[in-house]
Structures are given as C-alpha cells and as structure tokens.
Design a protein around this motif. Structure first.
Motif, mmCIF file in Angstrom:
data_model
loop_
_atom_site.group_PDB
_atom_site.id
_atom_site.type_symbol
_atom_site.label_atom_id
_atom_site.label_comp_id
_atom_site.label_asym_id
_atom_site.label_seq_id
_atom_site.Cartn_x
_atom_site.Cartn_y
_atom_site.Cartn_z
ATOM 1 N N GLN A 59 0.888 -1.105 -0.041
ATOM 2 C CA GLN A 59 0.068 -0.017 -0.085
ATOM 3 C C GLN A 59 0.869 1.127 -0.014
ATOM 4 N N ALA A 60 0.314 2.243 -0.390
ATOM 5 C CA ALA A 60 1.074 3.532 -0.761
ATOM 6 C C ALA A 60 0.738 4.458 0.467
ATOM 7 N N ASP A 61 1.825 5.247 0.854
ATOM 8 C CA ASP A 61 1.587 5.882 2.054
ATOM 9 C C ASP A 61 1.025 7.290 1.682
ATOM 10 N N PRO A 62 -0.020 7.474 2.226
ATOM 11 C CA PRO A 62 -0.954 9.000 1.862
ATOM 12 C C PRO A 62 -0.458 9.979 2.169
ATOM 13 N N GLU A 63 0.606 10.084 2.933
ATOM 14 C CA GLU A 63 1.086 11.154 3.438
ATOM 15 C C GLU A 63 2.326 11.501 2.343
ATOM 16 N N LYS A 64 2.720 10.654 1.518
ATOM 17 C CA LYS A 64 3.885 10.988 0.552
ATOM 18 C C LYS A 64 3.204 11.560 -0.825
ATOM 19 N N PRO A 65 3.729 12.238 -1.674
ATOM 20 C CA PRO A 65 3.246 12.521 -3.104
ATOM 21 C C PRO A 65 3.817 11.446 -3.845
ATOM 22 N N LEU A 66 2.715 11.521 -4.903
ATOM 23 C CA LEU A 66 2.976 10.467 -6.097
ATOM 24 C C LEU A 66 4.049 11.116 -6.997
ATOM 25 N N VAL A 67 5.075 10.276 -7.566
ATOM 26 C CA VAL A 67 6.073 10.851 -8.353
ATOM 27 C C VAL A 67 6.203 10.005 -9.491
ATOM 28 N N ILE A 68 6.120 10.399 -10.677
ATOM 29 C CA ILE A 68 6.246 9.424 -11.859
ATOM 30 C C ILE A 68 7.470 10.260 -12.835
ATOM 31 N N THR A 69 8.364 9.650 -13.051
ATOM 32 C CA THR A 69 9.367 9.922 -14.130
ATOM 33 C C THR A 69 9.536 9.032 -15.411
ATOM 34 N N THR A 70 10.098 9.449 -16.139
ATOM 35 C CA THR A 70 10.629 8.906 -17.376
ATOM 36 C C THR A 70 11.895 7.896 -17.155
ATOM 37 N N SER A 71 11.825 6.920 -17.420
ATOM 38 C CA SER A 71 13.211 6.050 -17.144
ATOM 39 C C SER A 71 14.153 5.904 -18.084
ATOM 40 N N GLY A 72 14.070 6.512 -19.326
ATOM 41 C CA GLY A 72 15.046 6.717 -20.535
ATOM 42 C C GLY A 72 14.952 7.999 -20.730
ATOM 43 N N SER A 73 15.740 8.000 -21.976
ATOM 44 C CA SER A 73 15.865 9.527 -22.749
ATOM 45 C C SER A 73 14.877 9.394 -23.745
ATOM 46 N N ASP A 74 14.244 8.407 -24.251
ATOM 47 C CA ASP A 74 13.274 8.278 -25.061
ATOM 48 C C ASP A 74 11.989 8.373 -24.710
ATOM 49 N N GLY A 75 11.191 9.662 -24.865
ATOM 50 C CA GLY A 75 9.876 9.922 -24.712
ATOM 51 C C GLY A 75 9.770 10.635 -23.540
ATOM 52 N N ARG A 76 8.598 11.194 -23.204
ATOM 53 C CA ARG A 76 8.251 11.993 -22.121
ATOM 54 C C ARG A 76 6.847 12.043 -21.746
ATOM 55 N N LEU A 107 -3.260 12.606 -1.017
ATOM 56 C CA LEU A 107 -4.145 11.437 -1.423
ATOM 57 C C LEU A 107 -5.019 11.197 -0.214
ATOM 58 N N ALA A 108 -5.958 10.500 -0.426
ATOM 59 C CA ALA A 108 -6.876 9.981 0.744
ATOM 60 C C ALA A 108 -6.438 8.802 1.400
ATOM 61 N N ALA A 109 -6.428 8.437 2.500
ATOM 62 C CA ALA A 109 -6.255 7.540 3.037
ATOM 63 C C ALA A 109 -7.230 6.140 3.155
ATOM 64 N N GLY A 110 -6.696 5.183 3.047
ATOM 65 C CA GLY A 110 -7.748 3.837 2.724
ATOM 66 C C GLY A 110 -8.460 3.781 1.568
ATOM 67 N N LYS A 129 -0.064 3.821 -19.733
ATOM 68 C CA LYS A 129 0.123 2.833 -18.763
ATOM 69 C C LYS A 129 -0.924 3.107 -17.765
ATOM 70 N N VAL A 130 -1.859 2.151 -17.215
ATOM 71 C CA VAL A 130 -2.645 2.049 -16.396
ATOM 72 C C VAL A 130 -2.379 1.313 -14.950
ATOM 73 N N LEU A 131 -2.333 1.946 -13.708
ATOM 74 C CA LEU A 131 -2.049 1.398 -12.703
ATOM 75 C C LEU A 131 -2.870 1.493 -11.540
ATOM 76 N N THR A 132 -3.043 0.393 -10.776
ATOM 77 C CA THR A 132 -3.998 0.634 -9.734
ATOM 78 C C THR A 132 -3.288 0.287 -8.343
ATOM 79 N N PHE A 133 -3.769 1.001 -7.317
ATOM 80 C CA PHE A 133 -2.932 0.846 -5.928
ATOM 81 C C PHE A 133 -3.953 1.430 -4.983
ATOM 82 N N ASP A 134 -3.437 0.748 -3.744
ATOM 83 C CA ASP A 134 -4.289 1.261 -2.384
ATOM 84 C C ASP A 134 -3.446 2.171 -1.542
ATOM 85 N N THR A 135 -4.200 2.905 -0.779
ATOM 86 C CA THR A 135 -3.559 3.690 0.295
ATOM 87 C C THR A 135 -3.651 3.102 1.530
ATOM 88 N N SER A 136 -2.598 3.220 2.524
ATOM 89 C CA SER A 136 -2.826 2.670 3.722
ATOM 90 C C SER A 136 -3.858 3.531 4.484
#
Length: 423
Positions: A59-76, A107-110, A129-136
């Motif tokens: 589970q994700a910690d709702p007190e921390k921001p989400l961060v998404i980065t590109t992992s290579g030089s190709d694309g954005r 984020l909302a908790a739970g 890319k579609v991701l799903t996750f839950d927060t604690s």
C-alpha cells in the motif's frame, strides 16, 4: 470551488497531417498506416518509473506525494490522471520537459486509486500505462468534521454558505487543504470564494449576489484526506439550496422611506421610522435571518434600565430579524404619526401594521435589507448576523487561504445569540 485536476504537457510536433476526405476514403496520413497517431497506444511500462507500490498487497503512504518519471531518454510524459474510487481527482504538476510529474494535493487514506499515465516517444507515438494501487489507512482516528449551512431550502440572493468545523484550524497550509476540499458549485456558474471568519468558521459568497433561480450545491471531499499531523478529514453532509427572486429593501434613514425592489424593479415604497439619537440604526447591507409573527421586546435585553424614559416591554408583530442582537423590521402602530417624517425608534425600522404585514409576506430569509444615510455605526461583518456583503470583493479574497494576499489573522468574534432588542 471546483477545480480541474490534471496536468498536460505540450504536444510534440508531428510532421504528418491528418486529412478528412469527403468521398469514401476516410482518414489518410502520409500515405497509409505509418502515422504514429493512428496507432493504438503502446505499453509505456518500460518508459516510466512510479514511486508507489508495484507488488500485490503493498500500500502507498497517503502522506507522501506521487512521483512519476521517465526512465530513459526516449520519450516524455504528456498527461497523468489519478482518481480514487469515489471520483476524487489528485492534482499534479508536470515538468516543462515532460520528464517528471508529481502530485500537489494529498491522497486520501484507505482509498483505491487508478493512475493513468500517457506518454509520447521521440517519434510522436502515444504510450499509456494504467496502474492501480491502494493507500494505507489513517494512523489516527482524529477527524475534522464539517457542517454546512443554512438548511436545505430556498433563500434570497444574499444568503451566504457557512461551513462550521468541529475543531480549530489555525495553520495557513492546513487551511488551504481544508478550503480546497470544500466545494461549491452554482448553476448558473458564478465566481466565489471562502472567507475564514475565525479558526472554525468559513463563509462563502460570490462577488455579487447569487443569480436569481440558482441551484447551489456544497460538498466536502476531505474525508480521509490528511490535513495535518494526526488530523484527517471526516464526514460532512452535502447541502443543496436554491435562490428565489432578487429582493432588496433599501431604507433611507434621512428620507424615512423603505423601498422594495424585486429583480431590480421597484414594487413598493413604505414610510418608516428608524433609530433616534443614541439608538441610531446600523448603516450597511444586512441579510434577513428569520421571520417571527410575534416577538415580546424588552428594553432590559439591550441594557436599558427598567424605569428609565427609554424602557419598554411590549408585544411586536410581523417582525423580520436582520441582526442577532435584535434589530428588526416590524409593525410599530404606536409611531405611525412619525413614520415618514422622523426617527423615533430604539434602532429597529418601524412601519404601520398593514405595511409590516405586506413586508413580512414578501420578504424571505436570505433577502437583502440595506440601510443608508443613518447616523448609526456600520453593520458588523460577521458577529451580528450576515454583514458579509459590506466587505469589498478584493478584501473578501484576502480572507481565503488560497489567495496570494490571504491574511493569516481574521476576525475572531463569536456570533451574538438571539436578543429581542426591538422598537
């Protein structure tokens, strides 16, 4: 206030052009199917890095921001949408180069989230890319609950929206979180904002009075949102009110006349009397708080000693309340001889019984009553009824925690309780 919660980067240039051919050939681009925009989005999993949980059961910690980065030089990254199962979106900010996106609202908790990331490679081909996750769940049971007012119903165009918090919020950053979560939507749409009256009370109003026949919906999206250390948003019952006609009554204390306008058309002028010397009626804009067919008014409730020449104790009919401390518009048959020519009351606006009945029947909670040319003090802003409209719009904006000019110190008075001043 409702806010669109997503970020979008600039589109990369594409050298091909899509043409719509009118006669039977559909879409063509650069000769066939080579156009990258015509292709289905590729799986961008290898192109992005996500700081949230990627393993089942994590589970994700709702007190921390989400961060998404590109992992290579190709694309954005071109677009990110994060929304929970209740439809609450997470706002975010995308770097100018499209290499990094981070959330800017908590984020909302739970909660269960769906995260959709859209990308673009150097050739302009779209990825997704579609991701799903839950927060604690929250680490505390301490909640900030909200109660909205007034009660559901139809009101005049001067009625402000009130949000009462069950505990104080003093920190400006925490106030901003609270304010973002208190959403007001009006149809027709108007621009408005919240004003922090004190640590536990907010008022919401537009720049001008509400539109005639508006529907105003108020709700909180704070539930399970972290507001501060060990404090999360709690419950709030949504509210819907509507507005009726634009009814404004203007009392000129110098000419002793009250003029009633409905939708900017003058419909009646009434001879009145207002406060005499030492008891002058307050100047300014007030909002009708309640209507009472009968009120027993006693001078002792406003500090006039029994036995003095100004003391009174008598029944009053057709009383329209405009302040908590006891200012009314009401029937005053004892002063008919002065109505239209002199001010002889103890602060109320008096008129004949027939005129008071007409006024009582044609005025409603939330309608506007304004007094001009009185020698009395100005109407209080917040601690004696609804004096909200006496604050200029630019000053009103400064009472918002989301305004760049927002004030950290705001009036702290508690509203005075009902007092039958009268006469």
């Amino acid at each position: 206030m409702s806010t669109t919660l997503f970020s979008r980067g600039a589109k990369a240039g594409v050298s091909c052009t899509l043409l719509v051919v009118a006669l039977g050939t559909g879409l063509t681009a650069c000769g066939g199917n080579d156009n990258p925009l015509a292709a289905d989005p590729y799986d961008a999993a290898d192109q992005i890095t996500f700081n949230g949980p990627t393993e089942a059961g994590k589970q994700a910690d709702p007190e921390k921001p989400l961060v998404i980065t590109t992992s290579g030089s190709d694309g954005r990254i071109t677009d990110v949408t994060a929304v929970d199962a209740t439809g609450r979106h997470v706002s975010g900010e995308l770097a100018a180069d499209g290499r990094r996106w981070h959330s800017t609202s908590p984020l909302a908790a739970g909660a269960h989230y769906t995260l959709t990331v859209r990308t673009e490679d150097d050739d302009g081909s779209p990825g997704r890319k579609v991701l799903t996750f839950d927060t604690s769940k929250p680490t505390t049971t301490k909640r900030l609950n909200v109660t909205f007012g007034p009660e559901a119903g139809t009101y005049g165009v001067g009625e402000p929206i009130v949000a009462e918090l069950d505990q104080p919020v003093k920190d400006k950053a925490q106030r901003a979180v609270v304010e973002r979560g208190l959403q007001v939507d009006s149809t027709p749409a108007v621009r408005g904002t919240w004003y922090w009256v004190n640590d536990k009370t907010l008022h919401y109003r537009p720049r001008d009075y509400w539109p005639v026949g508006a529907t105003i919906k108020v709700r909180s999206t704070l539930q399970d949102i972290r507001i501060g250390d060990l404090l999360y948003g709690g419950t709030a019952k949504p509210l819907t009110i509507t507005t009726g006609n634009r009814v404004v009554a203007v009392t000129d204390a110098a000419t002793h006349r009250l003029t009633v306008y409905r939708n900017d058309e003058k419909i009646k002028e009434i001879p009145v009397t207002t406060g005499k010397a030492g008891f002058e009626t307050r100047n300014g804009v007030k909002v009708v708080l309640a209507k009472q067919y009968f009120v027993r008014m006693k001078s002792s409730t406003v500090g006039i000693a029994a036995g003095s020449s100004d003391s009174y104790d008598m029944p009053v009919y057709y009383a329209t309340r405009v302040t908590w401390s006891g200012e009314f518009v009401h029937a005053a048959p004892w002063s008919v001889g002065s109505q239209g020519s002199a001010n002889v009351s103890h602060g109320c606006t008096g008129m004949s019984t027939s005129n008071a009945k007409w006024f009582f029947d044609n005025i409603h909670e939330g309608d506007v009553v304004q007094v001009v040319n009185s020698k009395g003090k100005a109407m209080e802003l917040f601690d004696n009824g609804f004096g909200d409209w006496n604050l200029p719009w630019q000053k009103w904006l400064q009472g918002s925690a989301l305004s760049s000019g927002a004030q950290s110190a705001t009036p702290q008075g508690n509203p005075a309780r009902l007092s039958p001043q009268g006469l």
